[in-house]
Scaffold this motif. Structure first.
Motif, PDB file in Angstrom:
ATOM      1  N   LEU A  31      -8.057  -6.749   2.905  1.00 44.37           N
ATOM      2  CA  LEU A  31      -7.350  -6.098   1.804  1.00 44.37           C
ATOM      3  C   LEU A  31      -6.294  -7.022   1.200  1.00 44.37           C
ATOM      4  CD1 LEU A  31      -6.591  -2.488   3.140  1.00 44.37           C
ATOM      5  CD2 LEU A  31      -8.523  -3.224   1.731  1.00 44.37           C
ATOM      6  N   ASN A  32      -6.246  -7.044  -0.119  1.00 44.89           N
ATOM      7  CA  ASN A  32      -5.123  -7.622  -0.846  1.00 44.89           C
ATOM      8  C   ASN A  32      -4.262  -6.446  -1.298  1.00 44.89           C
ATOM      9  OD1 ASN A  32      -6.212 -10.316  -0.759  1.00 44.89           O
ATOM     10  ND2 ASN A  32      -7.637  -9.683  -2.354  1.00 44.89           N
ATOM     11  N   ILE A  33      -3.116  -6.260  -0.653  1.00 48.36           N
ATOM     12  CA  ILE A  33      -2.265  -5.101  -0.924  1.00 48.36           C
ATOM     13  C   ILE A  33      -1.115  -5.561  -1.809  1.00 48.36           C
ATOM     14  CG2 ILE A  33      -0.860  -3.270   0.084  1.00 48.36           C
ATOM     15  CD1 ILE A  33      -2.473  -3.670   2.700  1.00 48.36           C
ATOM     16  N   TYR A  34      -1.181  -5.224  -3.085  1.00 43.56           N
ATOM     17  CA  TYR A  34      -0.152  -5.606  -4.046  1.00 43.56           C
ATOM     18  C   TYR A  34       0.913  -4.512  -4.127  1.00 43.56           C
ATOM     19  CZ  TYR A  34      -3.295  -9.278  -5.751  1.00 43.56           C
ATOM     20  OH  TYR A  34      -4.110 -10.390  -5.862  1.00 43.56           O
ATOM     21  N   VAL A  35       2.164  -4.924  -4.056  1.00 46.69           N
ATOM     22  CA  VAL A  35       3.285  -3.986  -4.229  1.00 46.69           C
ATOM     23  C   VAL A  35       3.988  -4.360  -5.526  1.00 46.69           C
ATOM     24  CG1 VAL A  35       5.403  -3.058  -3.258  1.00 46.69           C
ATOM     25  CG2 VAL A  35       3.527  -3.735  -1.732  1.00 46.69           C
ATOM     26  N   VAL A  36       3.687  -3.606  -6.581  1.00 42.93           N
ATOM     27  CA  VAL A  36       4.311  -3.829  -7.882  1.00 42.93           C
ATOM     28  C   VAL A  36       5.696  -3.195  -7.847  1.00 42.93           C
ATOM     29  CG1 VAL A  36       4.185  -3.338 -10.350  1.00 42.93           C
ATOM     30  CG2 VAL A  36       2.096  -3.910  -9.077  1.00 42.93           C
ATOM     31  N   PRO A  41      13.760  -6.218  -2.036  1.00 43.10           N
ATOM     32  CA  PRO A  41      14.161  -7.548  -1.551  1.00 43.10           C
ATOM     33  C   PRO A  41      12.982  -8.298  -0.918  1.00 43.10           C
ATOM     34  CG  PRO A  41      15.701  -5.866  -0.820  1.00 43.10           C
ATOM     35  CD  PRO A  41      14.528  -5.139  -1.384  1.00 43.10           C
ATOM     36  N   TYR A  42      12.981  -9.607  -1.074  1.00 41.17           N
ATOM     37  CA  TYR A  42      11.877 -10.396  -0.536  1.00 41.17           C
ATOM     38  C   TYR A  42      11.816 -10.324   0.986  1.00 41.17           C
ATOM     39  CZ  TYR A  42      14.893 -14.213   1.096  1.00 41.17           C
ATOM     40  OH  TYR A  42      15.832 -14.966   1.764  1.00 41.17           O
ATOM     41  N   SER A  56      -7.114 -10.240   8.389  1.00 39.02           N
ATOM     42  CA  SER A  56      -7.562 -10.679   7.070  1.00 39.02           C
ATOM     43  C   SER A  56      -6.880  -9.894   5.957  1.00 39.02           C
ATOM     44  CB  SER A  56      -9.087 -10.510   6.960  1.00 39.02           C
ATOM     45  OG  SER A  56      -9.460  -9.169   7.193  1.00 39.02           O
ATOM     46  N   ASN A  57      -5.886  -9.091   6.308  1.00 37.59           N
ATOM     47  CA  ASN A  57      -5.126  -8.334   5.316  1.00 37.59           C
ATOM     48  C   ASN A  57      -3.880  -9.098   4.899  1.00 37.59           C
ATOM     49  OD1 ASN A  57      -6.783  -5.908   5.362  1.00 37.59           O
ATOM     50  ND2 ASN A  57      -5.924  -5.522   7.391  1.00 37.59           N
ATOM     51  N   ARG A  58      -3.442  -8.878   3.690  1.00 39.75           N
ATOM     52  CA  ARG A  58      -2.181  -9.489   3.262  1.00 39.75           C
ATOM     53  C   ARG A  58      -1.451  -8.564   2.311  1.00 39.75           C
ATOM     54  NH1 ARG A  58      -2.953 -13.885  -1.181  1.00 39.75           N
ATOM     55  NH2 ARG A  58      -4.723 -13.111  -2.363  1.00 39.75           N
ATOM     56  N   VAL A  59      -0.131  -8.643   2.347  1.00 44.40           N
ATOM     57  CA  VAL A  59       0.726  -7.832   1.496  1.00 44.40           C
ATOM     58  C   VAL A  59       1.429  -8.760   0.511  1.00 44.40           C
ATOM     59  CG1 VAL A  59       2.686  -6.255   1.421  1.00 44.40           C
ATOM     60  CG2 VAL A  59       1.050  -6.113   3.312  1.00 44.40           C
ATOM     61  N   ILE A  60       1.340  -8.436  -0.776  1.00 40.77           N
ATOM     62  CA  ILE A  60       1.788  -9.341  -1.832  1.00 40.77           C
ATOM     63  C   ILE A  60       2.904  -8.699  -2.648  1.00 40.77           C
ATOM     64  CG2 ILE A  60       1.058 -10.657  -3.860  1.00 40.77           C
ATOM     65  CD1 ILE A  60      -1.861 -10.338  -2.597  1.00 40.77           C
TER      66      ILE A  60
END
Length: 405
Positions: A31-36, A41-42, A56-60
């Motif tokens: 999964l490519n998990i985008y947080v718009v 805070p970073y 294999s998941n990542r949070v963007i």
């Protein structure tokens, strides 16, 4: 298959976002998990970046300017960032297919099915809103949305949705008395107003199981329609009543709190445990193992362990060149640990495997084979018509253990 999930949220809902992300990670991969967002805070994202290396998941972290969201919602508990879901094809110009999720959800199972749905040229995939499904103006819930961004770009849907928002917000500002509910300017009313219902693909209830609605006192005809829905792959806590508040008897509440108390490392361990049992034992006495290369190529994340009770020919040893095929000879079933084996594939042609099949039956290990290779005195979990049929069954089996857990 590209699997993009998008949340649109501000820093007031980090606890809810955490639960949603952690539950996704537990049951899914790739999964490519985008947080718009405009204000998170970073440092929030660092805990995911450090721990997700083994998955294999990542949070963007995907930042936008607050000026892009100039509208006020018509509901107190809906914030400006809610409108960002309608701008995703512009905000994330590189994405093609997207699943948008509200952050007041908890995932309870694998959701690959959602990414594989053919929208049949429809603009958007939505689930019926359990509280408003009988209305003409607010039929679908916007908490889970599936759409192809390229289709939206080609049809200028984002521009059209912006105009719809502007029109409704202006009506609210100019109103001297209360407007009828159907003229609401929140994101859900906008979506329902803009897309003709013939242009909406109805997603299955399990992809947006609105348990929050149940507490609001649904009419009897609505209860009759949804009473059989006992669980969902995505539980959505709709409305103002939430599991993190005082409503102790809400369905799905315990699911939410279970993930709330888990750390990201705990979730990764859960993920690894759920996905470790993806091994298939391929039992043969023949060098002719029908479809083994096709099976391995179609299921690159499944380990196929090819075993034979005898010495193995050079032809079979060459299967080791495939990255997910592992060959063993002189196999003795009594000494083998079947704990991590999902099923046995008996695909070898020419030799009689009836006694071997009966042995595996006595060990309660499910057996898959082709219909023309099956024996009357052996019990099979599945008899495939051909290689394609078997490939689909193997995929189904290796994901089913998640629900079983």
């Amino acid at each position: 298959m590209e699997k993009n999930v998008v949340f649109c949220v501000d820093n007031r809902y980090l606890s809810q976002l955490d639960v949603a992300i952690k539950s996704l990670i537990a049951y899914n991969e790739d999964l490519n998990i985008y947080v718009v967002n405009a204000d998170i805070p970073y440092e929030y994202f660092m805990k995911y970046q450090h721990v997700l290396n083994d998955t294999s998941n990542r949070v963007i972290d995907w930042k936008i300017e607050e000026e892009e969201l100039k509208w006020d919602a018509s509901f107190e508990y809906i914030t400006k960032i809610s409108y960002a879901r309608l701008l995703i094809p512009e905000i994330l110009p590189h994405l093609k297919r997207v699943v948008y999720l509200d952050c007041d959800i908890v995932v309870t199972d694998n959701i690959d099915q959602l990414f594989e749905i053919d929208l049949m040229d429809k603009a958007v995939g939505l689930v019926i809103d359990w509280l408003n499904f009988a209305t003409a103006t607010n039929r679908y819930n916007s908490g889970v949305m599936l759409f192809d961004c390229d289709v939206w770009r080609q049809n200028n849907y984002v521009s059209g949705l912006k105009e719809e928002i502007e029109k409704r917000v202006k009506l609210q500002e100019e109103a001297t008395k209360a407007l009828p509910p159907e003229l609401g300017a929140d994101d859900q009313h906008v979506v329902n107003a803009y897309f003709d219902y013939d242009n909406v693909y109805e997603l299955p209830y399990e992809m947006n199981t609105q348990f929050g609605t149940m507490i609001l006192g649904m009419a009897q005809y609505a209860r009759d329609k949804f009473k059989e829905i006992k669980a969902g792959k995505i539980i959505h806590f709709t409305g103002p009543l939430k599991p993190w508040a005082e409503w102790r008897n809400m369905r799905g509440r315990q699911n939410w709190w279970d993930f709330h108390f888990m750390s990201v490392r705990d979730v990764v361990k859960m993920h690894q445990k759920l996905f470790e049992q993806r091994k298939m034992l391929v039992y043969t006495r023949s060098a002719n193992i029908r479809g083994i290369k096709e099976l391995a190529a179609a299921n690159p994340k499944i380990d196929f362990i090819v075993v034979a009770p005898t010495a193995i020919s050079r032809e079979i040893w060459k299967l080791n060149m495939q990255p997910n095929i592992f060959v063993r000879e002189q196999f003795i079933a009594d000494y083998f640990d079947f704990t991590s084996i999902k099923a046995i594939l008996m695909l070898g042609e020419e030799y009689n495997l009836e006694k071997d099949g009966q042995l595996f039956n006595s060990m309660s290990v499910p057996i898959l084979t082709y219909r023309d290779l099956a024996f009357e005195n052996v019990e099979y979990a599945y008899q495939a018509q051909d290689v394609k049929d078997l490939i689909n069954k193997v995929k189904e089996l290796t994901m089913s253990y998640i629900s079983e857990k």
